[in-house]
Design an enzyme around this catalytic site. Sequence first.
Site, short mmCIF file in Angstrom:
data_model
loop_
_atom_site.label_atom_id
_atom_site.label_comp_id
_atom_site.label_asym_id
_atom_site.label_seq_id
_atom_site.Cartn_x
_atom_site.Cartn_y
_atom_site.Cartn_z
N ASP A 145 0.81 -1.22 0.00
CA ASP A 145 0.00 0.00 0.00
C ASP A 145 0.85 1.27 0.00
OD1 ASP A 145 -2.48 -1.32 0.01
OD2 ASP A 145 -2.36 -1.61 2.17
N MET A 189 -5.84 -2.94 -5.50
CA MET A 189 -5.85 -2.81 -4.05
C MET A 189 -5.51 -1.39 -3.61
SD MET A 189 -4.10 -6.31 -2.59
CE MET A 189 -5.04 -7.84 -2.48
N GLY A 190 -5.93 -1.05 -2.40
CA GLY A 190 -5.67 0.26 -1.81
C GLY A 190 -6.90 0.77 -1.10
N GLN A 299 -1.55 -9.19 -7.40
CA GLN A 299 -0.69 -8.01 -7.41
C GLN A 299 0.31 -8.00 -6.24
OE1 GLN A 299 -3.51 -4.51 -6.70
NE2 GLN A 299 -4.83 -6.31 -6.53
#
Length: 414
Positions: A145, A189-190, A299
């Site tokens: 992240d 993602m995030g 990922q």
Amino acid sequence: MSELRGACIIGQSGGPTSVINASAQGAIQAALKADCITRVLGAAHGIKGVLDDKLYDMGQEDPAELELLQNTPSSALGSCRYKLADPDKDDTDYQRILEIFKKYDVHYFFYNGGNDSMDTCNKISKYMQKVGYECRIMGIPKTIDNDLNGTDHCPGFASAAKYIATSCAEVWQDAHVYDTGMVTVIEIMGRHAGWLAASAALASLTGCGPDLLYLPEVDFDMDKFIADVTDIYNKTGKCLVAVSEGIHYADGRFVSEAETSATDGFGHAQLGGLAVKLADIIKQKTGAKVRGIELSLLQRCGAHLASHVDVAEAKMAGRVAVEAAVAGNTDKMVAFKCTRDGGKYTCETVLEPLDIVANFEKKVPREWINAAGNGVEQAFIDYALPLIQGEPDRPKESALPRFARLKKVLTTDM
């Protein structure tokens, strides 16, 4: 600073990455070489392994297998998402940790993880200081992240960014095969920080980047999104959208339809299903053929696309954590201080207090996002591009990656 002799425990926590084991390798190998560290123990599934007295004797591992850790994705020692209580309200876990530390004469503790892991590190460090037990505690950064405070970037981010950019470029190629119209939405993602989704913009360097990009740093407007997509689709017959799973409306609600499906040990909502939801909305509004793609776990575990820079820096972070603790440092996290002057990238390590790292999130600067909130500026490209450079030498077996095979000898088995 007087020499402190004793055993060390090395643990991994939070979501895995393709290079977290490189940090473990750096820490384990440095600890095995340190004269003052009498025994090197690996915690099975992070802090839970300490609480459960489930520790591996890393000195029993084959050195050749330890060397392979830098090319092995995920968390070789096992991870967890376990939140320690406030010790002023409930110190049960801390008493147990102290008991285990005393049992194995542990005076060094290294914890490899992200925001919540640094919180765990910080709490244990403060408790040990409070009860007067000398234990040098160091945080080793890790998170795809890239949202840890106090560091230029985090090990794990670069390799995930490289995977995302490569995948977006490949999807772009696939989406342009037919002469019929098509909209493709890629979910990345995030949760609260958009570093990963922004990395899709790196694919533009190949001429195959997303047309639109949405990050959680900017409030999401569904009507504007539909208008953005429709405008590009009507002009070109194609539209590739990259979107962070954590995009939210102005009132803070996640756009993802799966926001309340589950939570982890820290109470974070499990996100997912966003790409499919947005694809359905676009299909209804435009009538176009639409495909929703979720990169999901790929990922963060796609080590075949790891960045050489990322692997080397992750290993360095683990090694430096041990060297700093042996030198007398404690209550710190290894951080990166970098320069990119004139296109030349340099990275050195610094030590940051755990207090300024734990539970703070670093987000993509607003000025790195375009005014429309649907793309990034050159400043982000300049920041991220040096981090994804190089290809690590990856041993193969039967034409497939050869990953580390640890014995994981438990202390109770000896």
